[in-house]
Design a protein around this motif. Structure first.
Motif, PDB file in Angstrom:
ATOM      1  N   GLY A  53       0.836  -1.195   0.000  1.00  0.00           N
ATOM      2  CA  GLY A  53       0.000   0.000   0.000  1.00  0.00           C
ATOM      3  C   GLY A  53       0.873   1.248   0.000  1.00  0.00           C
ATOM      4  O   GLY A  53       1.954   1.248   0.607  1.00  0.00           O
ATOM      5  N   PHE A  54       0.418   2.298  -0.683  1.00  0.00           N
ATOM      6  CA  PHE A  54       1.186   3.533  -0.801  1.00  0.00           C
ATOM      7  C   PHE A  54       0.363   4.716  -0.292  1.00  0.00           C
ATOM      8  O   PHE A  54      -0.819   4.832  -0.604  1.00  0.00           O
ATOM      9  CB  PHE A  54       1.565   3.808  -2.258  1.00  0.00           C
ATOM     10  N   VAL A  55       1.024   5.602   0.460  1.00  0.00           N
ATOM     11  CA  VAL A  55       0.432   6.874   0.876  1.00  0.00           C
ATOM     12  C   VAL A  55       1.442   7.962   0.537  1.00  0.00           C
ATOM     13  O   VAL A  55       2.625   7.842   0.875  1.00  0.00           O
ATOM     14  CB  VAL A  55       0.115   6.918   2.380  1.00  0.00           C
ATOM     15  N   TYR A  56       0.966   9.021  -0.127  1.00  0.00           N
ATOM     16  CA  TYR A  56       1.862  10.086  -0.560  1.00  0.00           C
ATOM     17  C   TYR A  56       1.558  11.379   0.196  1.00  0.00           C
ATOM     18  O   TYR A  56       0.568  11.495   0.915  1.00  0.00           O
ATOM     19  CB  TYR A  56       1.720  10.312  -2.067  1.00  0.00           C
ATOM     20  N   GLN A  57       2.425  12.376  -0.009  1.00  0.00           N
ATOM     21  CA  GLN A  57       2.228  13.672   0.636  1.00  0.00           C
ATOM     22  C   GLN A  57       0.922  14.310   0.180  1.00  0.00           C
ATOM     23  O   GLN A  57       0.193  14.897   0.969  1.00  0.00           O
ATOM     24  CB  GLN A  57       3.406  14.589   0.324  1.00  0.00           C
ATOM     25  N   SER A  58       0.619  14.180  -1.101  1.00  0.00           N
ATOM     26  CA  SER A  58      -0.674  14.615  -1.628  1.00  0.00           C
ATOM     27  C   SER A  58      -1.599  13.408  -1.671  1.00  0.00           C
ATOM     28  O   SER A  58      -1.169  12.314  -2.050  1.00  0.00           O
ATOM     29  CB  SER A  58      -0.494  15.205  -3.028  1.00  0.00           C
ATOM     30  N   HIS A  59      -2.848  13.605  -1.314  1.00  0.00           N
ATOM     31  CA  HIS A  59      -3.749  12.463  -1.152  1.00  0.00           C
ATOM     32  C   HIS A  59      -4.081  11.745  -2.452  1.00  0.00           C
ATOM     33  O   HIS A  59      -4.391  10.550  -2.450  1.00  0.00           O
ATOM     34  CB  HIS A  59      -5.045  12.913  -0.465  1.00  0.00           C
ATOM     35  N   HIS A  60      -4.065  12.440  -3.593  1.00  0.00           N
ATOM     36  CA  HIS A  60      -4.350  11.842  -4.910  1.00  0.00           C
ATOM     37  C   HIS A  60      -5.709  11.121  -4.963  1.00  0.00           C
ATOM     38  O   HIS A  60      -5.864  10.130  -5.683  1.00  0.00           O
ATOM     39  CB  HIS A  60      -3.248  10.855  -5.315  1.00  0.00           C
ATOM     40  N   ILE A  98       2.567  -4.720   3.352  1.00  0.00           N
ATOM     41  CA  ILE A  98       3.592  -3.687   3.469  1.00  0.00           C
ATOM     42  C   ILE A  98       2.948  -2.330   3.173  1.00  0.00           C
ATOM     43  O   ILE A  98       2.165  -2.217   2.230  1.00  0.00           O
ATOM     44  CB  ILE A  98       4.746  -3.939   2.480  1.00  0.00           C
ATOM     45  N   LEU A  99       3.274  -1.326   3.982  1.00  0.00           N
ATOM     46  CA  LEU A  99       2.769   0.029   3.759  1.00  0.00           C
ATOM     47  C   LEU A  99       3.955   0.977   3.639  1.00  0.00           C
ATOM     48  O   LEU A  99       4.833   1.008   4.510  1.00  0.00           O
ATOM     49  CB  LEU A  99       1.868   0.467   4.914  1.00  0.00           C
ATOM     50  N   LEU A 100       3.983   1.752   2.561  1.00  0.00           N
ATOM     51  CA  LEU A 100       5.032   2.729   2.319  1.00  0.00           C
ATOM     52  C   LEU A 100       4.394   4.113   2.243  1.00  0.00           C
ATOM     53  O   LEU A 100       3.468   4.327   1.468  1.00  0.00           O
ATOM     54  CB  LEU A 100       5.759   2.410   1.007  1.00  0.00           C
ATOM     55  N   ALA A 101       4.894   5.035   3.039  1.00  0.00           N
ATOM     56  CA  ALA A 101       4.311   6.380   3.088  1.00  0.00           C
ATOM     57  C   ALA A 101       5.416   7.415   2.921  1.00  0.00           C
ATOM     58  O   ALA A 101       6.432   7.373   3.621  1.00  0.00           O
ATOM     59  CB  ALA A 101       3.573   6.596   4.409  1.00  0.00           C
ATOM     60  N   ASP A 102       5.225   8.336   1.986  1.00  0.00           N
ATOM     61  CA  ASP A 102       6.223   9.364   1.675  1.00  0.00           C
ATOM     62  C   ASP A 102       5.709  10.718   2.146  1.00  0.00           C
ATOM     63  O   ASP A 102       4.855  11.327   1.504  1.00  0.00           O
ATOM     64  CB  ASP A 102       6.500   9.377   0.170  1.00  0.00           C
ATOM     65  N   ILE A 157       7.828   4.905   6.838  1.00  0.00           N
ATOM     66  CA  ILE A 157       7.264   6.242   6.673  1.00  0.00           C
ATOM     67  C   ILE A 157       8.408   7.238   6.565  1.00  0.00           C
ATOM     68  O   ILE A 157       9.195   7.411   7.500  1.00  0.00           O
ATOM     69  CB  ILE A 157       6.345   6.628   7.846  1.00  0.00           C
ATOM     70  N   ALA A 158       8.539   7.864   5.403  1.00  0.00           N
ATOM     71  CA  ALA A 158       9.524   8.927   5.220  1.00  0.00           C
ATOM     72  C   ALA A 158       8.947  10.212   5.801  1.00  0.00           C
ATOM     73  O   ALA A 158       7.816  10.589   5.483  1.00  0.00           O
ATOM     74  CB  ALA A 158       9.850   9.108   3.742  1.00  0.00           C
ATOM     75  N   THR A 159       9.709  10.868   6.659  1.00  0.00           N
ATOM     76  CA  THR A 159       9.211  12.080   7.297  1.00  0.00           C
ATOM     77  C   THR A 159      10.374  12.988   7.700  1.00  0.00           C
ATOM     78  O   THR A 159      11.473  12.513   8.004  1.00  0.00           O
ATOM     79  CB  THR A 159       8.351  11.746   8.532  1.00  0.00           C
ATOM     80  N   HIS A 160      10.106  14.309   7.700  1.00  0.00           N
ATOM     81  CA  HIS A 160      11.054  15.285   8.231  1.00  0.00           C
ATOM     82  C   HIS A 160      10.780  15.557   9.713  1.00  0.00           C
ATOM     83  O   HIS A 160      11.583  16.203  10.385  1.00  0.00           O
ATOM     84  CB  HIS A 160      10.952  16.617   7.468  1.00  0.00           C
ATOM     85  N   ASN A 161       9.635  15.073  10.203  1.00  0.00           N
ATOM     86  CA  ASN A 161       9.190  15.395  11.551  1.00  0.00           C
ATOM     87  C   ASN A 161       9.785  14.408  12.557  1.00  0.00           C
ATOM     88  O   ASN A 161       9.326  13.278  12.675  1.00  0.00           O
ATOM     89  CB  ASN A 161       7.656  15.368  11.596  1.00  0.00           C
ATOM     90  N   MET A 162      10.816  14.837  13.265  1.00  0.00           N
ATOM     91  CA  MET A 162      11.500  13.944  14.196  1.00  0.00           C
ATOM     92  C   MET A 162      10.632  13.582  15.400  1.00  0.00           C
ATOM     93  O   MET A 162      10.794  12.523  15.993  1.00  0.00           O
ATOM     94  CB  MET A 162      12.812  14.591  14.668  1.00  0.00           C
ATOM     95  N   GLU A 163       9.714  14.485  15.756  1.00  0.00           N
ATOM     96  CA  GLU A 163       8.807  14.181  16.871  1.00  0.00           C
ATOM     97  C   GLU A 163       7.900  13.009  16.507  1.00  0.00           C
ATOM     98  O   GLU A 163       7.657  12.112  17.312  1.00  0.00           O
ATOM     99  CB  GLU A 163       7.976  15.414  17.227  1.00  0.00           C
ATOM    100  N   LEU A 164       7.392  13.011  15.278  1.00  0.00           N
ATOM    101  CA  LEU A 164       6.563  11.897  14.829  1.00  0.00           C
ATOM    102  C   LEU A 164       7.415  10.640  14.654  1.00  0.00           C
ATOM    103  O   LEU A 164       6.989   9.534  15.009  1.00  0.00           O
ATOM    104  CB  LEU A 164       5.867  12.254  13.519  1.00  0.00           C
ATOM    105  N   ALA A 165       8.614  10.799  14.122  1.00  0.00           N
ATOM    106  CA  ALA A 165       9.500   9.651  13.910  1.00  0.00           C
ATOM    107  C   ALA A 165       9.831   8.949  15.220  1.00  0.00           C
ATOM    108  O   ALA A 165       9.987   7.725  15.261  1.00  0.00           O
ATOM    109  CB  ALA A 165      10.784  10.110  13.220  1.00  0.00           C
ATOM    110  N   ALA A 166       9.909   9.721  16.299  1.00  0.00           N
ATOM    111  CA  ALA A 166      10.260   9.151  17.596  1.00  0.00           C
ATOM    112  C   ALA A 166       9.209   8.181  18.114  1.00  0.00           C
ATOM    113  O   ALA A 166       9.495   7.353  18.987  1.00  0.00           O
ATOM    114  CB  ALA A 166      10.475  10.279  18.615  1.00  0.00           C
TER     115      ALA A 166
END
Length: 243
Positions: free
Chosen positions: A106-113, A182-186, A217-226
């Motif tokens: 499954g894929f989730v992107y920054q834009s919902h599409h 498997i879930l991949l989120a960008d 999950i690719a993210t710039h948000n370290m608080e969420l990554a934690a």
């Protein structure tokens, strides 16, 4: 939540003796930019087991999206192998790679599409019906997923009638509608304000833990990554574990 709802993936396990559900082995990827070769991934390795969530962090241009595209069989590596549940995929014909993407990932992107002409429930119905599921069964699953994600009263709203957070939760429901493993989120919360991002991320991680998905999950948000089980980054083309 019903039994049908939680059959999104497989039983969660972190037993080291079990093979990883997703294993990227010695992945290399180079792009040409004029006469210059950009070495994005260089013998990169990453193993993820069922039920495990991994945050992929790092600056733009580090190779996060490339890694996700290769993991999701959207792109071929120059060298190396992607194993899905122990099965090598690099040499598979395109139709088989497409089947694996449709059924296992499954894929989730920054834009919902989301498809703008369809309602929330229709957006979640469509991938199931394309796979061949009967409409009644697909609708039942779509309702359960959207209800689980807090959208029970928004089923018949089109994307333009939904908030940004609601749109992204519909996109998450669509991504897991076909019960992938498997879930991949960008950057799935990259377009959202802090409060909405927190709400969407909480819904996503709750769904991951309930279903036993192997998740990056690719993210710039370290608080969420934690909040995730593991954190990795890409340095000099290698995947490096963070504390």
């Amino acid at each position: 939540m019903s039994d049908t709802m939680i059959e999104v993936g497989v039983e969660a396990t972190q037993d080291a003796e079990e093979i990883p559900l997703l294993f990227l082995h010695q992945i290399e990827r180079t792009y040409k930019q004029g006469d210059e070769a950009l070495h994005i991934l260089n013998s990169a390795e990453l193993a993820i087991w069922a039920g495990q969530s991994v945050a992929l962090v790092g600056p733009s241009g580090a190779g996060k999206s490339t890694l996700l595209h290769i993991a999701g069989l959207l792109e071929h590596p120059d060298h190396g192998e992607v194993y899905i549940d122990g099965r090598a995929t690099a040499a598979l014909p395109d139709h088989e790679r497409t089947r694996i993407r449709r059924n296992e990932i499954g894929f989730v992107y920054q834009s919902h599409h989301l498809l703008p002409e369809f309602t929330a429930i229709e957006n979640v119905l469509l991938p199931q019906m394309i796979r061949g599921l009967a409409r009644g069964e697909a609708k039942k699953r779509a309702v359960e997923l959207l209800d689980y994600l807090g959208l029970a009263n928004r089923l018949n709203h089109r994307p333009t009638e939904l908030s940004g957070g609601e749109q992204q939760r519909v996109a998450i429901a669509r991504a897991v509608a076909n019960a992938p493993r498997i879930l991949l989120a960008d950057e799935p919360t990259g377009n959202l304000d802090v409060h909405t991002a927190d709400h969407v991320f909480a819904a996503l991680t709750q769904l991951v833990r309930a279903s036993g998905l192997a998740t990056i999950i690719a993210t710039h948000n370290m608080e969420l990554a934690a909040r995730m089980d593991r954190r990795v980054t890409i340095k000099e083309g290698l995947v490096v574990e963070l504390d």
